[in-house]
Design a protein around this motif. Structure first.
Motif, short mmCIF file in Angstrom:
data_model
loop_
_atom_site.label_atom_id
_atom_site.label_comp_id
_atom_site.label_asym_id
_atom_site.label_seq_id
_atom_site.Cartn_x
_atom_site.Cartn_y
_atom_site.Cartn_z
N MET A 66 0.85 -1.19 0.00
CA MET A 66 0.00 0.00 0.00
C MET A 66 0.88 1.24 0.00
O MET A 66 1.93 1.27 0.65
CB MET A 66 -0.91 0.02 1.23
N GLN A 121 -2.74 5.49 0.81
CA GLN A 121 -3.69 4.42 1.07
C GLN A 121 -3.67 4.00 2.54
O GLN A 121 -4.71 3.76 3.13
CB GLN A 121 -3.38 3.21 0.18
N ILE A 122 -2.48 3.93 3.11
CA ILE A 122 -2.38 3.59 4.54
C ILE A 122 -3.08 4.65 5.38
O ILE A 122 -3.81 4.33 6.32
CB ILE A 122 -0.90 3.45 4.96
N ARG A 178 -7.09 4.46 4.43
CA ARG A 178 -7.77 3.18 4.62
C ARG A 178 -7.53 2.54 5.98
O ARG A 178 -8.28 1.67 6.39
CB ARG A 178 -7.33 2.20 3.53
N VAL A 179 -6.46 2.97 6.67
CA VAL A 179 -6.14 2.35 7.96
C VAL A 179 -6.15 3.38 9.08
O VAL A 179 -6.94 3.28 10.03
CB VAL A 179 -4.77 1.63 7.90
N ARG A 180 -5.27 4.35 9.00
CA ARG A 180 -5.09 5.28 10.13
C ARG A 180 -6.28 6.20 10.34
O ARG A 180 -6.72 6.40 11.48
CB ARG A 180 -3.82 6.10 9.92
N PRO A 227 -9.57 5.87 9.47
CA PRO A 227 -10.75 5.20 10.07
C PRO A 227 -10.54 4.84 11.54
O PRO A 227 -11.49 4.90 12.33
CB PRO A 227 -10.92 3.94 9.21
N LEU A 228 -9.33 4.47 11.92
CA LEU A 228 -9.07 4.14 13.32
C LEU A 228 -9.12 5.38 14.22
O LEU A 228 -9.53 5.32 15.37
CB LEU A 228 -7.72 3.46 13.47
N VAL A 259 -16.23 2.50 12.41
CA VAL A 259 -15.74 1.32 11.70
C VAL A 259 -16.15 0.08 12.48
O VAL A 259 -16.04 0.05 13.71
CB VAL A 259 -14.21 1.38 11.54
#
Length: 89
Positions: free
Chosen positions: A1, A5-6, A9-11, A13-14, A88
């Motif tokens: 990724m 994108q990281i 898509r990851v950080r 949303p968290l 999420v």
């Protein structure tokens, strides 16, 4: 990724629930400060509160305090709904 994108898509949303909790807190504080701003002539619901204190009138104090509290509760409720909707799984 990729780094983008990281992030999205990851950080992000968290971190979204923490960000929205901060926005909820800031909104409630802003509503409270706006009522106190009547002391410097800014108007608003705080005007009723300060007039009621000066005139020793419980009805006038409540005429400003109840709508201000309801406004804060409504803002908190609506932002809570937004937070739950964006959460999420």
């Amino acid at each position: 990724m990729t780094a983008g994108q990281i992030l999205f898509r990851v950080r992000f949303p968290l971190a979204l629930s923490v960000i929205l909790a901060g926005i909820r807190t800031a909104t409630i504080i802003t509503i409270g400060v706006a009522t106190i701003a009547a002391e410097i002539g800014a108007g608003g619901l705080g005007t009723f509160i300060f007039r009621g204190v000066a005139l020793v009138s419980d009805a006038l104090i409540l005429a400003g305090a109840i709508p201000a509290a309801l406004l804060a509760l409504a803002a908190d409720f609506l932002l809570g709904l937004l937070e739950r909707r964006l959460r999420v799984a």
